[in-house]
Design a protein around this motif. Structure first.
Motif, PDB file in Angstrom:
ATOM      1  N   GLU A  22     -10.173  -3.889 -17.603  1.00  0.00           N
ATOM      2  CA  GLU A  22     -10.448  -3.728 -16.178  1.00  0.00           C
ATOM      3  C   GLU A  22      -9.412  -2.803 -15.576  1.00  0.00           C
ATOM      4  O   GLU A  22      -8.241  -2.836 -15.955  1.00  0.00           O
ATOM      5  N   ILE A  23      -9.859  -1.983 -14.601  1.00  0.00           N
ATOM      6  CA  ILE A  23      -8.921  -1.098 -13.911  1.00  0.00           C
ATOM      7  C   ILE A  23      -9.090  -1.256 -12.413  1.00  0.00           C
ATOM      8  O   ILE A  23     -10.197  -1.508 -11.929  1.00  0.00           O
ATOM      9  N   LEU A  24      -7.987  -1.108 -11.680  1.00  0.00           N
ATOM     10  CA  LEU A  24      -8.074  -1.130 -10.230  1.00  0.00           C
ATOM     11  C   LEU A  24      -6.948  -0.304  -9.642  1.00  0.00           C
ATOM     12  O   LEU A  24      -5.860  -0.240 -10.217  1.00  0.00           O
ATOM     13  N   PRO A  25      -7.235   0.380  -8.508  1.00  0.00           N
ATOM     14  CA  PRO A  25      -6.192   1.177  -7.867  1.00  0.00           C
ATOM     15  C   PRO A  25      -5.444   0.347  -6.846  1.00  0.00           C
ATOM     16  O   PRO A  25      -6.045  -0.415  -6.094  1.00  0.00           O
ATOM     17  N   MET A  26      -4.139   0.481  -6.825  1.00  0.00           N
ATOM     18  CA  MET A  26      -3.341  -0.224  -5.807  1.00  0.00           C
ATOM     19  C   MET A  26      -2.239   0.692  -5.322  1.00  0.00           C
ATOM     20  O   MET A  26      -1.760   1.541  -6.057  1.00  0.00           O
ATOM     21  N   ARG A  27      -1.841   0.495  -4.074  1.00  0.00           N
ATOM     22  CA  ARG A  27      -0.689   1.233  -3.572  1.00  0.00           C
ATOM     23  C   ARG A  27       0.542   0.763  -4.328  1.00  0.00           C
ATOM     24  O   ARG A  27       0.613  -0.377  -4.788  1.00  0.00           O
ATOM     25  N   LEU A  28       1.520   1.660  -4.437  1.00  0.00           N
ATOM     26  CA  LEU A  28       2.713   1.328  -5.214  1.00  0.00           C
ATOM     27  C   LEU A  28       3.666   0.440  -4.412  1.00  0.00           C
ATOM     28  O   LEU A  28       4.288  -0.471  -4.958  1.00  0.00           O
ATOM     29  N   VAL A  29       3.791   0.727  -3.118  1.00  0.00           N
ATOM     30  CA  VAL A  29       4.686  -0.077  -2.273  1.00  0.00           C
ATOM     31  C   VAL A  29       3.962  -0.424  -0.979  1.00  0.00           C
ATOM     32  O   VAL A  29       2.874   0.078  -0.711  1.00  0.00           O
ATOM     33  N   GLY A  30       4.588  -1.263  -0.185  1.00  0.00           N
ATOM     34  CA  GLY A  30       4.021  -1.631   1.118  1.00  0.00           C
ATOM     35  C   GLY A  30       2.990  -2.738   0.999  1.00  0.00           C
ATOM     36  O   GLY A  30       2.830  -3.355  -0.054  1.00  0.00           O
ATOM     37  N   GLN A  31       2.262  -2.944   2.089  1.00  0.00           N
ATOM     38  CA  GLN A  31       1.273  -4.018   2.136  1.00  0.00           C
ATOM     39  C   GLN A  31       0.208  -3.862   1.063  1.00  0.00           C
ATOM     40  O   GLN A  31      -0.201  -4.828   0.432  1.00  0.00           O
ATOM     41  N   GLY A  32      -0.230  -2.598   0.864  1.00  0.00           N
ATOM     42  CA  GLY A  32      -1.312  -2.338  -0.082  1.00  0.00           C
ATOM     43  C   GLY A  32      -0.988  -2.770  -1.497  1.00  0.00           C
ATOM     44  O   GLY A  32      -1.876  -3.034  -2.304  1.00  0.00           O
ATOM     45  N   ALA A  33       0.302  -2.874  -1.808  1.00  0.00           N
ATOM     46  CA  ALA A  33       0.702  -3.264  -3.159  1.00  0.00           C
ATOM     47  C   ALA A  33       0.417  -4.741  -3.420  1.00  0.00           C
ATOM     48  O   ALA A  33       0.437  -5.194  -4.553  1.00  0.00           O
ATOM     49  N   LYS A  34       0.175  -5.477  -2.342  1.00  0.00           N
ATOM     50  CA  LYS A  34      -0.072  -6.919  -2.511  1.00  0.00           C
ATOM     51  C   LYS A  34      -1.551  -7.251  -2.442  1.00  0.00           C
ATOM     52  O   LYS A  34      -1.955  -8.374  -2.669  1.00  0.00           O
ATOM     53  N   LEU A  35      -2.355  -6.262  -2.061  1.00  0.00           N
ATOM     54  CA  LEU A  35      -3.780  -6.524  -1.860  1.00  0.00           C
ATOM     55  C   LEU A  35      -4.582  -5.847  -2.959  1.00  0.00           C
ATOM     56  O   LEU A  35      -4.849  -4.659  -2.901  1.00  0.00           O
ATOM     57  N   ALA A  36      -4.960  -6.616  -3.953  1.00  0.00           N
ATOM     58  CA  ALA A  36      -5.694  -6.040  -5.073  1.00  0.00           C
ATOM     59  C   ALA A  36      -7.187  -6.042  -4.778  1.00  0.00           C
ATOM     60  O   ALA A  36      -7.749  -7.073  -4.425  1.00  0.00           O
ATOM     61  N   PRO A  37      -7.856  -4.881  -4.914  1.00  0.00           N
ATOM     62  CA  PRO A  37      -9.311  -4.877  -4.766  1.00  0.00           C
ATOM     63  C   PRO A  37      -9.965  -5.482  -6.006  1.00  0.00           C
ATOM     64  O   PRO A  37      -9.287  -5.761  -6.997  1.00  0.00           O
ATOM     65  N   THR A  38     -11.264  -5.658  -5.949  1.00  0.00           N
ATOM     66  CA  THR A  38     -11.991  -6.162  -7.123  1.00  0.00           C
ATOM     67  C   THR A  38     -11.912  -5.110  -8.223  1.00  0.00           C
ATOM     68  O   THR A  38     -12.189  -3.943  -7.979  1.00  0.00           O
ATOM     69  N   PRO A  39     -11.522  -5.511  -9.416  1.00  0.00           N
ATOM     70  CA  PRO A  39     -11.382  -4.494 -10.467  1.00  0.00           C
ATOM     71  C   PRO A  39     -12.723  -3.959 -10.961  1.00  0.00           C
ATOM     72  O   PRO A  39     -13.743  -4.634 -10.878  1.00  0.00           O
ATOM     73  N   ASP A  40     -12.681  -2.726 -11.463  1.00  0.00           N
ATOM     74  CA  ASP A  40     -13.835  -2.132 -12.140  1.00  0.00           C
ATOM     75  C   ASP A  40     -13.668  -2.384 -13.629  1.00  0.00           C
ATOM     76  O   ASP A  40     -12.548  -2.466 -14.124  1.00  0.00           O
ATOM     77  N   VAL A  41     -14.798  -2.463 -14.327  1.00  0.00           N
ATOM     78  CA  VAL A  41     -14.724  -2.622 -15.778  1.00  0.00           C
ATOM     79  C   VAL A  41     -14.774  -1.238 -16.406  1.00  0.00           C
ATOM     80  O   VAL A  41     -15.671  -0.448 -16.117  1.00  0.00           O
ATOM     81  N   ALA A  42     -13.766  -0.931 -17.224  1.00  0.00           N
ATOM     82  CA  ALA A  42     -13.752   0.364 -17.912  1.00  0.00           C
ATOM     83  C   ALA A  42     -14.765   0.329 -19.048  1.00  0.00           C
ATOM     84  O   ALA A  42     -14.946  -0.699 -19.707  1.00  0.00           O
TER      85      ALA A  42
END
Ligand SMILES: [Cu+2]
Length: 486
Positions: free
Chosen positions: A58-78
């Motif tokens: 599974e892969i998912l994009p996340m921000r490296l720092v800040g609030q976005g780094a704590k909020l994981a979106p639903t992962p995509d299946v590679a």
């Protein structure tokens, strides 16, 4: 409609893709991330698992720092490749500029594992619309305008009449007035639309990443460096579109493998004199470096920095150096060599040591992730046993195209920024045991006589590869040439 050139965005010069060698739990992965040339855009991810089979990636994009780094979106299946069961691919949307990480969750026979690959996203320069496309669209637009005016006119003149009846002079006049009014309104809308279009295009152009040029000056043998920030002014004009953490500042530099600034100097065009130095920070973006005995000549300069957001940049410059007035010894982690002889296979080091590029006979191709393996042999031709860590790693490599327009500073963990990799591990969702395992693998010590770098040439051409290792307390530089076919 603004088509964007697939130019390099940041991190390295002319080498936008990220290569990563690391572990997700017990699984050894080689990851390639091709960030989009435009933001928002789609990043392409390739994950190769070494030696085992995985059941799910599974892969998912996340921000490296800040609030976005704590909020994981639903992962995509590679998706598993049909021809190669160890290769998985996927695509992820990157919605804003700045530093991101690709979080990878894997499942296999030995359980689950996680890895995080830090990447940087920035739009490159934009391209103008093609003339032929512009003419075609203008023609179609004109047709729409004329048609709309005609329809409005006809609707107010003929549509109210019985079939076969001709409009009276007053109805004609009414039709003409309404046609003229409609034409005026539509032309105003088109003109305003053009204003909006032009403003939006110049806005987008301002947000595209500009390669920073470090200002250089020389006083005796002290090189003065002033880092520049061409992106800050333009990026700051649109605060609503950029989270504060995406701002590029020069007061927020963090140490990347022990130094805030890694300075590379290579003499052009012969590339026989190569130096990797670590200037001292004077204040903010001002740094200085006491130069060792560099042979005179024209040098290309590459200055690597990482912002505390994990966003890496390479600033470029050029300088003519006269013969050094005095001899200054190399200090600390500074290293280099004045008279390198490049080879496509074996590079001679001091003390009779040699560095051997373990390459097969296959021609090198662009955009292909491969491991560059170098074996260090002692004076008897045996694998060296006295290799040491150099700035926390088994080796450091610089890939430079001979025209100086491609530069990448690569490590055994890949072309990602090492400081960003630490951020990616630290703020991830993973539990600490996987993180520490990932880091120890990443920083794997110089235990063997071999040092490997995962990387892919971004374009065809002739390249120099400078490989630096440390043995018996001395930093050595190997020099190699590589021809990358079309
Ligand atoms: Cu390095």
């Amino acid at each position: 409609m603004l088509l964007l050139l697939p130019l390099s965005a940041s991190a390295h010069v002319g080498s936008p893709d990220f290569y990563y060698d690391g572990y997700a739990g017990p699984y050894h992965l080689l990851v390639t991330v091709r960030p989009p040339a435009v933001i928002p855009g789609i990043a392409e991810i390739q994950i190769r698992v070494i030696s085992t089979q995985l059941s799910r990636v599974e892969i998912l994009p996340m921000r490296l720092v800040g609030q976005g780094a704590k909020l994981a979106p639903t992962p995509d299946v590679a998706e598993r490749s049909g021809s190669d069961p160890q290769l998985f691919t996927g695509k992820l949307w990157l919605m804003s500029r700045g530093s991101w990480k690709v979080q990878i969750n894997v499942e296999g026979p030995q359980g689950k594992g996680e890895a995080a690959v830090p990447i940087a996203a920035a739009s490159a320069a934009s391209l103008r619309m093609q003339k032929s496309l512009g003419i075609l669209l203008a023609g179609l637009g004109l047709l729409l305008v004329v048609g709309l005016v005609g329809i409005i006119g006809a609707a107010n003149r003929d549509a109210v009449l019985e079939p076969g009846v001709t409009p009276s002079p007053s109805q004609r006049r009414r039709g003409s007035i309404i046609t003229a009014a409609a034409a005026t309104v539509i032309v105003i809308v088109v003109v305003l639309g053009n204003f909006w279009w032009t403003a939006d295009a110049s806005h987008t152009a301002k947000l595209s990443y500009k390669l920073p040029h470090v200002q250089l000056s020389l006083a005796a043998n002290v090189l003065q460096l002033s880092l520049q920030n061409p992106n800050d002014v333009n990026w700051r004009q649109y605060p609503s579109e950029l989270e504060d953490l995406d701002r590029i500042r020069l007061t927020d530099l963090m140490e990347d493998h022990r130094h805030k600034l890694h300075l590379f100097l290579v003499r052009m065009p012969d590339m026989t004199s190569f130096w990797h130095l670590h200037p001292n920070q004077e204040n903010g973006p001002e740094f200085f470096q006491v130069l060792p005995m560099l042979p005179a000549g024209h040098y290309r300069v590459f200055a690597d920095i990482v912002h505390k957001t994990g966003f890496p940049e390479t600033q470029v410059g050029e300088i003519d150096l006269p013969a050094a007035p005095q001899t200054t010894p190399l200090l600390g982690d500074d290293a280099g060599a004045a008279q390198l002889t490049a080879s496509d296979k074996i590079s001679q080091l001091s003390d009779g040591y040699r560095m051997v590029w373990e390459r097969d006979s296959a021609p090198l191709k662009a955009n292909q992730a491969i491991w560059f393996r170098f074996r260090i042999e002692d004076s008897k031709g045996l694998p060296a046993t006295d290799l040491e860590d150099y700035m926390g790693m088994a080796g450091h490599a610089a890939f430079i195209r001979d025209d100086g327009r491609v530069f990448a500073h690569v490590h055994p963990a890949g072309s990602i920024s090492m400081a960003a990799a630490e951020l990616a591990q630290g703020e991830g969702t993973s539990d600490s045991s996987t993180s520490s395992k990932g880091m120890s693998a990443m920083n794997h010590a110089a235990a063997s006589a071999e040092v490997t770098f995962p990387y892919g040439f971004p374009s065809p051409g002739d390249y120099h590869i400078f490989v630096q290792i440390k043995h018996a307390g001395r930093i050595e530089t190997g020099s190699f040439i590589a021809h990358v076919a079309n």
